[in-house]
Design an enzyme around this catalytic site. Structure first.
Site, PDB file in Angstrom:
ATOM      1  N   ASP B  25     -43.459 -92.886 -44.307  1.00  0.00           N
ATOM      2  CA  ASP B  25     -44.524 -92.518 -43.251  1.00  0.00           C
ATOM      3  C   ASP B  25     -44.662 -93.643 -42.445  1.00  0.00           C
ATOM      4  O   ASP B  25     -45.141 -94.880 -42.806  1.00  0.00           O
ATOM      5  CB  ASP B  25     -45.830 -92.125 -44.365  1.00  0.00           C
ATOM      6  CG  ASP B  25     -47.125 -92.047 -43.205  1.00  0.00           C
ATOM      7  OD1 ASP B  25     -46.787 -91.871 -42.134  1.00  0.00           O
ATOM      8  OD2 ASP B  25     -48.079 -91.687 -43.818  1.00  0.00           O
ATOM      9  N   LYS B  86     -46.607 -97.212 -32.082  1.00  0.00           N
ATOM     10  CA  LYS B  86     -46.349 -95.532 -32.154  1.00  0.00           C
ATOM     11  C   LYS B  86     -46.742 -94.837 -31.282  1.00  0.00           C
ATOM     12  O   LYS B  86     -46.147 -93.868 -30.766  1.00  0.00           O
ATOM     13  CB  LYS B  86     -46.741 -95.065 -33.650  1.00  0.00           C
ATOM     14  CG  LYS B  86     -46.325 -93.700 -33.888  1.00  0.00           C
ATOM     15  CD  LYS B  86     -46.911 -93.218 -35.247  1.00  0.00           C
ATOM     16  CE  LYS B  86     -46.608 -91.830 -35.728  1.00  0.00           C
ATOM     17  NZ  LYS B  86     -47.103 -91.401 -37.049  1.00  0.00           N
ATOM     18  N   GLU B 159     -45.539 -84.626 -40.414  1.00  0.00           N
ATOM     19  CA  GLU B 159     -46.483 -85.340 -41.217  1.00  0.00           C
ATOM     20  C   GLU B 159     -47.353 -84.171 -41.864  1.00  0.00           C
ATOM     21  O   GLU B 159     -47.447 -84.327 -42.860  1.00  0.00           O
ATOM     22  CB  GLU B 159     -47.343 -86.369 -40.539  1.00  0.00           C
ATOM     23  CG  GLU B 159     -46.643 -87.703 -40.282  1.00  0.00           C
ATOM     24  CD  GLU B 159     -46.892 -88.570 -39.017  1.00  0.00           C
ATOM     25  OE1 GLU B 159     -48.244 -88.297 -38.544  1.00  0.00           O
ATOM     26  OE2 GLU B 159     -46.338 -89.320 -38.666  1.00  0.00           O
ATOM     27  N   ASP B 181     -54.755 -83.505 -39.668  1.00  0.00           N
ATOM     28  CA  ASP B 181     -54.092 -84.948 -39.803  1.00  0.00           C
ATOM     29  C   ASP B 181     -54.622 -85.808 -38.653  1.00  0.00           C
ATOM     30  O   ASP B 181     -54.228 -85.801 -37.554  1.00  0.00           O
ATOM     31  CB  ASP B 181     -52.655 -84.491 -39.666  1.00  0.00           C
ATOM     32  CG  ASP B 181     -52.102 -85.964 -39.824  1.00  0.00           C
ATOM     33  OD1 ASP B 181     -52.846 -87.041 -39.929  1.00  0.00           O
ATOM     34  OD2 ASP B 181     -50.793 -86.091 -40.080  1.00  0.00           O
TER      35      ASP B 181
END
Lengths: 180, 604, 107
Positions: B25, B86, B159, B181
């Site tokens: 992850d 990211k 994810e 999420d």
């Protein structure tokens, strides 16, 4: 040895899948009314065999077969695409972009609906109401369409499919407006 | 020496090839690595027993520090400390050592090392998770980062889908889930149905630039507003940012929290209550709810159709968020799972599945989050693959020439839902070349777009009349060209703590030595089982392996090409293995006969 | 002789089987390889075969096929930590030499 046999068999199955039409792949009778639950079960069965996640241990690419199955699933799930596919099975090709000849009365009604969408001016509840109206009209159309296919009246099926194309476009345009 | 784990019946493969795969992850704030051990998905801990590795990298002139050790540099050397990389994945990158792809690859290398240390061997591959709403550029950038880190990417996995796997396989047989999420920098909502081991994603939506960081920023702005003083240095700014995050975290447990901060040499103190935070965050939270509603619409479902709400990401611990979701869905979201680890665990399960270690069925049918389109006349985008299409998916589109003798044309590929080209993400411009010269409008070039199971796009083109395959030249609008990747690969060797190839070669060396030793010993006791010819062949191979082991100082080549010392050594070892397999079974038979006649095994 | 588990190993095996949701025990075995001849295997068990021997240690069923038993009779299986690694370790009295990986061995 078994691995080699399995590969050959899979390769052959991939070829078969790519050759077949959507109804044959899903082993469904070429009719307009279909069982969507069965469609979904069948998709799962097929993808268990062809999805690249399962074929990762051999070097064969099943991407194309898997994609073709997905494309067919989408086609059969969507009434407009299903109708076009069913016409094709029966030898009638329909190009919605080119073939738009329809009764003036129908086109007039379409114009009106488009105007109503513009008048709603982004008001969500007005758009949703309109969506409901068009959905109801479309439902009636789908019932007639199913009957014409049962009666093998393909000329009429062509006409109704063209009308369905107009409704679909209206609904998409409303959905886009609501999403904005 | 690697310790053993329990395998599924009949799944066991050759020793030294145990198909261990990992799930990673790669988060905006924290990253994790997990694997399946004896049937249980487990997060791998580092030497300090930490499960989470902060996604922070510090670059000194000749040292790269990743994770917990890099945290301190956020306030002491913020300029050279990269956080939240990211958020910038897939954006145009400069080729300094600190671009987002490089930062991500350094984090991935660090995680890979944790995995190697925990598993005692190099994993055969990794599943790396990405936000479901990542576009093609962002996915490509993630895959590139993994390649630079020397990871074999088995799959890019969304994810929320990963979270659903971790949750669904543990708890339930079938049902419809909504995964909410909220990561450090990204927001995803995913709606999935689970039916007998098949996870079918029905719709996704999201925002790749909305995350927990934005809630920190709200508190940060609130503090500055209240005290009326702005930070005067990078260091003050970074310190206040960290304080803001701490307040957000505190407010998920307490009614109010106090901040003490030193700005411009003056100490300020301020109390923030849950009500303050609710007022601040209402509009961001409502924004996420809008996206939830869009996803429901696309899935043609209503709130009542959702059986469970799964929360993912540390930021979903916010009390105000949980309350809002509870009110909206008329049921409490699931809180039994740790929102920090659930994605990594799901990725590990899928990695184990892809490595072929599972006996029961697990199948994921995921979707592409954004519509794929082409630029048409007048700067308009024409959609060819609609969003939420199940992947892999292909679409063919025919193009023709508009000039006599035209031999090339350009196709501009877009991703997004908007009508105007300028409002969509530009993925690439493809030049089709080598079209046979024909009268205008006669050529029929069929261009096929394919989105694979990683959600990545590829394109091919064929002229239909002549069957000529047009060559395609890709100019990615963003991301890295193959040359840039090569140059970064070389760069990464310069920086790497220890040379990957040396380590790989050393592993191959250890395997080869133990193989040779074992066979030499077997030859001493049982060489009469072999013909002279067979024995000579074995001895020759042993000599070749020894020469290879002694005489080589492996060059730091990352490419595992046919000439690399490791490959030669591995090939020789494989040969030796093959040549001695007959010998091994003869010895086995001899041993069994001896055993049956009552001899002790030691005497064989 | 027999095959035994340490208390720690038995506790782990029970947890793993419980988590898996099915399985009657743990299979220990050896298989031939080109390498030094033999390698350990460790598997969950759903069904037993006619040529299996069944042992019980610390409340856990251990299943070994007769052919394998020759090489591992007397083995004690432990669950241990080494550095960051965690897993099962064979202590096999029959072993003369094992390769660096601990997975394959000679008798």
């Amino acid at each position: 040895m078994w691995g080699k046999f399995h590969r050959l068999k899979l390769m052959n199955n991939i070829k078969q899948i790519l050759k077949k039409n959507c109804y044959d792949i899903f082993e469904i009778e070429p009719q307009f009314a279909i069982d969507t639950a069965l469609l979904s079960t069948k998709l799962h069965q097929l993808q268990k065999e062809f999805h690249p996640d399962n074929a990762i241990n051999n070097e064969l690419s099943t991407n194309l077969a898997s994609a073709h199955i997905n494309n067919c699933y989408t086609t059969l799930k969507n009434p407009l695409n299903r109708s076009i596919a069913l016409l094709e099975v029966n030898g009638y090709l329909l190009d919605l972009a080119k073939d738009t000849q329809l009764p003036l009365e129908f086109l007039g009604e379409q114009m009106e609906l488009h105007e109503l969408i513009d008048e709603a001016n982004g008001n969500i509840s007005a758009l949703e109401e309109l969506e409901q109206t068009i959905n109801d009209k479309q439902k009636q159309l789908l019932v007639s369409l199913s009957d014409t296919f049962i009666n093998k009246d393909f000329q009429e099926a062509l006409n109704l499919t063209k009308q369905l194309g107009f409704y679909t476009r209206l609904l998409n345009s409303i959905a886009d407006k609501i999403n904005e | 020496m690697a310790l053993l784990q329990i395998s599924e019946p009949d799944q066991i493969s050759e020793p030294h090839h145990r198909n261990i795969a990992i799930g990673i992850d790669l988060g905006t704030t924290n990253s994790l690595v997990a694997t399946v051990k004896s049937g249980i998905a487990t997060v791998l801990k580092d030497y300090n027993q930490n499960e989470l590795t902060p996604s922070v990298v510090h670059y000194a002139s000749n040292k790269i520090t990743v994770g917990h050790e890099a945290l301190q540099f956020r306030t002491t050397d913020p300029k050279n400390t990269m956080i939240s990389a990211k958020r910038f994945m897939g954006l145009d990158v400069d080729l300094t050592s600190k671009n987002p792809v490089k930062v991500s690859s350094d984090i991935l290398s660090h995680l890979k090392q944790i995995a190697i240390d925990s598993l005692g061997e190099t994993p055969i591959g990794a599943v790396i998770t990405v936000p479901a709403y990542f576009d093609d550029n962002q996915r490509q950038a993630t895959k590139q980062a993994a390649e630079i880190a020397g990871l074999n990417v088995l799959r890019l996995l969304n994810e929320p889908t990963a979270a659903a796997i971790a949750y669904g396989l543990e708890n339930t047989e079938s049902g419809t889930f909504l995964v909410y999420d909220l990561g450090g920098g990204t927001f995803d909502v995913s709606i999935l149905s689970l039916n007998k081991g098949v996870f079918e994603v029905l719709a996704v939506n999201g925002d790749t630039h909305l995350g927990g960081d934005d809630f920190d920023k709200l508190i940060y702005d609130f503090i500055i507003n209240k005290i009326g003083v702005s930070p005067i240095s990078d260091i003050e700014e970074a310190t206040l940012m960290i304080a803001s995050r701490n307040i957000k975290e505190a407010l998920s447990m307490e009614e109010s929290s106090k901040v003490n901060c030193k700005l411009n040499n003056t100490l300020y103190s301020l109390e923030i209550t849950q009500n303050d935070f609710w007022d601040l965050s209402k509009s961001l939270l409502n924004k996420t709810l809008m996206l939830v509603k869009k996803a429901l619409r696309d899935a043609k479902l209503t709130i009542n159709d959702i059986n469970q709400i799964i929360l993912v990401g540390g930021s979903t611990r916010m009390t105000n968020l949980r309350r809002l979701l509870h009110d909206c869905f008329h049921k409490p979201p699931l809180t039994s799972l740790n929102p920090d680890t659930v994605v990594a665990l799901g990725a590990a399960i899928q990695a184990d599945n892809l490595a072929g270690n599972r006996n029961d069925e697990l199948l994921l049918l995921d979707v592409t989050p954004l519509s794929l389109g082409l630029e048409t006349m007048g700067g308009l985008a024409q959609k060819i693959i609609p969003r939420n299409s199940t992947i892999p998916v292909t679409r063919a589109q025919d193009f023709t020439t508009y000039k006599d003798g035209q031999t090339a044309m350009t196709i501009h590929i877009l991703q997004g839902e908007r009508e105007l080209v300028d409002d969509c993400r530009s993925l690439a411009k493809f030049s089709l070349k080598g079209i046979p010269p024909m009268t205008a409008g006669v050529a029929k070039i069929r261009v096929t777009f394919q989105i694979d199971a990683d959600g990545l796009l590829s394109v091919s083109a064929v002229e239909q009349n002549t069957g000529v395959m047009s060559s395609i030249e890709v100019k990615p609008s963003f991301g890295l060209t193959p040359e840039q990747i090569t140059s970064m690969l070389n760069e990464s060797i310069k920086y790497a703590k220890d040379d990957i190839n040396t380590r790989l070669f050393n592993e191959a060396k250890i395997d080869a030595i133990s193989l040779v030793e074992a066979i030499e010993q077997a030859l001493q006791t049982d060489h009469e089982l072999l013909t002279n010819n067979e024995e000579q062949q074995i001895l020759l191979l042993i000599r070749q392996i020894k020469t290879q082991i002694e005489g080589i100082n492996p060059k730091p080549l990352l490419e595992d090409n046919a000439q690399s010392p490791r490959t030669i050594l591995k090939q020789l070892s494989i040969r030796l293995n093959e040549v001695t397999s007959g010998f091994a079974s003869k010895r086995m038979n001899k041993a069994i006969k001896a055993g049956l006649s009552g001899k002790k095994i030691e005497e064989i | 002789m027999a095959i035994t588990l340490t208390t720690n190993a038995a506790a782990r095996v029970s947890t793993f089987i419980k988590n898996r949701g099915k399985g009657i025990g743990l299979r220990l075995g050896v298989k031939t390889t080109g390498c030094s001849g033999l390698a350990y295997k460790l598997e969950f068990v759903d069904t037993t075969n006619p040529d299996d021997e069944v042992f019980e240690s610390e409340g856990v069923k251990i299943i070994v096929d007769k052919k394998s038993l020759q090489y591992i009779d007397g083995t004690c299986l432990d669950y241990t930590r080494e550095g960051l690694q965690e897993g099962f370790k064979f202590t096999n009295p029959n072993v003369k030499d094992e390769c660096g990986c601990g997975e394959s061995f000679t008798v």
